[in-house]
Design an enzyme around this catalytic site. Structure first.
Site, PDB file in Angstrom:
ATOM      1  N   SER A   9      47.122 160.234 -18.559  1.00  0.00           N
ATOM      2  CA  SER A   9      47.196 160.154 -19.819  1.00  0.00           C
ATOM      3  C   SER A   9      47.923 158.546 -19.500  1.00  0.00           C
ATOM      4  CB  SER A   9      48.431 160.939 -20.551  1.00  0.00           C
ATOM      5  OG  SER A   9      47.979 162.165 -20.683  1.00  0.00           O
ATOM      6  N   GLU A  16      53.105 155.113 -19.782  1.00  0.00           N
ATOM      7  CA  GLU A  16      53.551 156.015 -18.608  1.00  0.00           C
ATOM      8  C   GLU A  16      53.076 155.461 -17.317  1.00  0.00           C
ATOM      9  OE1 GLU A  16      52.671 160.401 -19.117  1.00  0.00           O
ATOM     10  OE2 GLU A  16      52.458 160.756 -17.027  1.00  0.00           O
ATOM     11  N   ARG A  27      59.613 162.314 -17.724  1.00  0.00           N
ATOM     12  CA  ARG A  27      58.963 161.384 -17.222  1.00  0.00           C
ATOM     13  C   ARG A  27      59.982 160.318 -16.682  1.00  0.00           C
ATOM     14  NH1 ARG A  27      56.377 164.961 -17.070  1.00  0.00           N
ATOM     15  NH2 ARG A  27      54.216 165.250 -17.691  1.00  0.00           N
TER      16      ARG A  27
HETATM   17  C1  LIG Z   1      43.422 162.373 -13.631  1.00  0.00           C
HETATM   18  C2  LIG Z   1      44.947 162.004 -13.836  1.00  0.00           C
HETATM   19  C3  LIG Z   1      45.803 162.938 -14.207  1.00  0.00           C
HETATM   20  C4  LIG Z   1      47.190 162.814 -14.428  1.00  0.00           C
HETATM   21  N1  LIG Z   1      47.866 163.854 -14.717  1.00  0.00           N
HETATM   22  C5  LIG Z   1      49.297 163.794 -14.882  1.00  0.00           C
HETATM   23  C6  LIG Z   1      50.205 164.909 -15.122  1.00  0.00           C
HETATM   24  O1  LIG Z   1      49.617 165.862 -15.751  1.00  0.00           O
HETATM   25  N2  LIG Z   1      51.477 164.711 -15.195  1.00  0.00           N
HETATM   26  C7  LIG Z   1      52.015 163.689 -14.659  1.00  0.00           C
HETATM   27  O2  LIG Z   1      53.359 163.630 -14.675  1.00  0.00           O
HETATM   28  N3  LIG Z   1      51.244 162.512 -14.258  1.00  0.00           N
HETATM   29  C8  LIG Z   1      49.846 162.751 -14.319  1.00  0.00           C
HETATM   30  N4  LIG Z   1      48.892 161.508 -13.904  1.00  0.00           N
HETATM   31  C9  LIG Z   1      49.776 160.545 -13.461  1.00  0.00           C
HETATM   32  C10 LIG Z   1      50.105 160.460 -11.733  1.00  0.00           C
HETATM   33  O3  LIG Z   1      49.044 161.280 -11.328  1.00  0.00           O
HETATM   34  C11 LIG Z   1      51.592 160.659 -11.579  1.00  0.00           C
HETATM   35  O4  LIG Z   1      52.337 159.490 -12.261  1.00  0.00           O
HETATM   36  C12 LIG Z   1      51.792 160.586  -9.853  1.00  0.00           C
HETATM   37  O5  LIG Z   1      52.873 161.033 -10.023  1.00  0.00           O
HETATM   38  C13 LIG Z   1      51.486 159.126  -9.476  1.00  0.00           C
HETATM   39  O6  LIG Z   1      51.633 159.241  -8.152  1.00  0.00           O
HETATM   40  P1  LIG Z   1      51.032 158.147  -7.021  1.00  0.00           P
HETATM   41  O7  LIG Z   1      51.509 158.568  -5.740  1.00  0.00           O
HETATM   42  O8  LIG Z   1      49.637 157.914  -7.268  1.00  0.00           O
HETATM   43  O9  LIG Z   1      51.710 157.022  -7.570  1.00  0.00           O
HETATM   44  P2  LIG Z   1      51.419 155.408  -7.554  1.00  0.00           P
HETATM   45  O10 LIG Z   1      50.386 155.165  -8.703  1.00  0.00           O
HETATM   46  O11 LIG Z   1      51.022 154.746  -6.412  1.00  0.00           O
HETATM   47  O12 LIG Z   1      52.902 154.895  -8.132  1.00  0.00           O
HETATM   48  C14 LIG Z   1      53.419 155.086  -9.406  1.00  0.00           C
HETATM   49  C15 LIG Z   1      54.953 154.507  -9.320  1.00  0.00           C
HETATM   50  O13 LIG Z   1      55.599 155.058  -8.296  1.00  0.00           O
HETATM   51  C16 LIG Z   1      56.417 154.304  -7.691  1.00  0.00           C
HETATM   52  N5  LIG Z   1      56.386 154.763  -6.135  1.00  0.00           N
HETATM   53  C17 LIG Z   1      55.375 155.206  -5.493  1.00  0.00           C
HETATM   54  N6  LIG Z   1      55.946 155.769  -4.293  1.00  0.00           N
HETATM   55  C18 LIG Z   1      57.404 155.563  -4.359  1.00  0.00           C
HETATM   56  C19 LIG Z   1      58.470 156.194  -3.804  1.00  0.00           C
HETATM   57  N7  LIG Z   1      58.122 156.424  -2.436  1.00  0.00           N
HETATM   58  N8  LIG Z   1      59.506 155.653  -4.016  1.00  0.00           N
HETATM   59  C20 LIG Z   1      59.977 155.147  -5.133  1.00  0.00           C
HETATM   60  N9  LIG Z   1      58.989 154.830  -5.873  1.00  0.00           N
HETATM   61  C21 LIG Z   1      57.531 154.995  -5.661  1.00  0.00           C
HETATM   62  C22 LIG Z   1      55.623 153.036  -7.600  1.00  0.00           C
HETATM   63  O14 LIG Z   1      56.385 152.098  -7.250  1.00  0.00           O
HETATM   64  C23 LIG Z   1      55.001 153.035  -8.913  1.00  0.00           C
HETATM   65  O15 LIG Z   1      55.696 152.678  -9.842  1.00  0.00           O
HETATM   66  C24 LIG Z   1      47.820 161.901 -13.535  1.00  0.00           C
HETATM   67  C25 LIG Z   1      46.892 160.637 -13.142  1.00  0.00           C
HETATM   68  C26 LIG Z   1      45.643 160.773 -13.100  1.00  0.00           C
HETATM   69  C27 LIG Z   1      44.823 159.808 -12.688  1.00  0.00           C
END
Ligand SMILES: Cc1cc2nc3c(=O)[nH]c(=O)nc-3n(C[C@H](O)[C@H](O)[C@H](O)COP(=O)(O)OP(=O)(O)OC[C@H]3O[C@@H](n4cnc5c(N)ncnc54)[C@H](O)[C@@H]3O)c2cc1C
Length: 320
Positions: free
Chosen positions: A225, A315, A174
């Site tokens: 999580s 996380e 992560r």
């Molecule tokens: C129901 C559920 C289940 C999940 N299960 C998992 C799992 O199994 N495994 C897992 O790893 N995660 C899991 N997650 C967490 C989440 O899905 C991940 O962290 C995902 O990668 C976040 O993507 P996002 O586009 O929504 O990012 P955001 O929430 O919009 O942003 C997250 C971070 O990424 C940064 N960011 C966004 N875009 C960029 C970019 N282009 N360049 C640099 N930084 C950037 C942002 O600044 C922020 O700090 C889960 C979430 C939910 C809601």
């Protein structure tokens, strides 16, 4: 310093950039929580994105980049500055390589690869969010992380566009170098895949999706999580010794185990609840606020610290 209106006008002059003011971030987070951003902008165009960052910098406006908003806790006061999303969702395949824009939905990338018989992303099915953030946080599930496939990342480093190879991204559990350089914004990732059978890959993803949808119903307002799991070998020996052998999976100890020991399951504060079936899953059951959510997180961190002498680490990322 220019006013928000002046900065908005400057941003409005950038072609291919959609700009709004006083934008409720609760509409852009899966938690459905968060006050307004002074300014909110979105583009699929690298030039427009860089121009927006330059305009914000010139007017000393704070900038936050988000993706799908599935891993964010935005404060009730919102964000004083510009929230910007890079939304290029292009997906391209060339033999064993797939190039994905940072704004592509991760599930779309998984489907794209599976469908072409390109193996290596199928276990990431159902992880919400976009590709950029998945690389940033090295998203993963079922024993695999996206980093295993990342050959190169193209990103905006504040003044120029650079490309890092796999090693330069410094991936870990992560983690990536992008988490330590929050002003480096990922534009796209190149993934190297293996040959596989489309039917089998699609079946694997479908099976995983079914399990995940039961654990995290698609309408649940949550971030998955909240806390990172622990690497067993990094726990203090006296704590590692307490963990039942069947709890350790692929060298990791779920944060949920510690949270369960301190009575997290079913906890409630206002509209915020800890799932009664999963101690590391906090959700907004209705009108929850960021203040309540942060209070629950602080309470759980305190309880684990007091009982085990270790820190559970979020996380999820904070905004505002
Ligand atoms: C129901 C559920 C289940 C999940 N299960 C998992 C799992 O199994 N495994 C897992 O790893 N995660 C899991 N997650 C967490 C989440 O899905 C991940 O962290 C995902 O990668 C976040 O993507 P996002 O586009 O929504 O990012 P955001 O929430 O919009 O942003 C997250 C971070 O990424 C940064 N960011 C966004 N875009 C960029 C970019 N282009 N360049 C640099 N930084 C950037 C942002 O600044 C922020 O700090 C889960 C979430 C939910 C809601």
């Amino acid at each position: 310093m220019p006013t928000t209106e002046e900065t908005q006008l400057r941003l409005a002059g950038i072609p291919n950039l959609a700009v709004s003011a006083s934008t409720p971030l609760s509409h852009y987070t899966r938690f459905g929580i968060g006050g307004p951003a002074d300014l909110f902008a979105e583009t699929r165009d690298e030039g427009a994105f860089m121009a927006a960052i330059a305009a914000a910098r010139e007017s000393s406006t704070a900038v936050m980049v988000t993706g799908g908003g599935t891993n964010l806790i935005v404060s009730d006061a919102g964000f004083r500055g510009l929230v910007v999303r890079f939304a290029d969702d292009t997906l391209r395949a060339d033999e064993d390589r797939v190039t994905a824009g940072a704004g592509a939905v991760l599930q779309d990338l998984v489907d794209f690869a599976n469908h072409r018989g390109l193996k290596g992303l199928e276990t990431l099915a159902g992880i919400p969010g976009w590709v950029g953030a998945a690389v940033y946080g090295n998203a993963g599930a079922y024993g695999h992380s996206i980093s295993e496939r990342v050959a190169a990342v193209r990103f905006f480093e504040g003044s120029t566009v650079r490309v890092f190879d796999h090693a330069q991204c410094e991936f870990a559990y992560r983690e990536s170098i992008f988490k330590r350089h929050k002003d480096w914004i990922i534009f796209s990732a190149e993934l190297r895949m293996e040959a596989g059978g489309a039917v089998e890959l699609e079946r694997t993803s479908a099976d995983i999706l079914k399990v995940r949808n039961e654990k995290f119903p698609p309408t649940m307002k949550c971030a998955g999580s909240i806390f990172k799991n622990f690497l067993w070998k990094e726990l203090p020996p006296q704590v590692a010794g307490l963990i039942p052998a069947n709890v350790v999976r692929e060298g990791k100890v779920p944060a949920a185990w510690f949270l369960e020991q301190v009575g997290a399951k079913g906890m409630k504060l206002g509209g915020i609840q800890v799932a009664d079936y999963h101690a590391n899953l906090i959700y907004n059951a209705g009108e929850g606020t960021a203040r309540e959510l942060c209070a629950v997180i602080a309470e759980l961190k305190g309880r684990v610290r007091e009982r085990f002498g270790i820190e559970v680490e979020e996380e999820v990322q904070y905004v505002g």
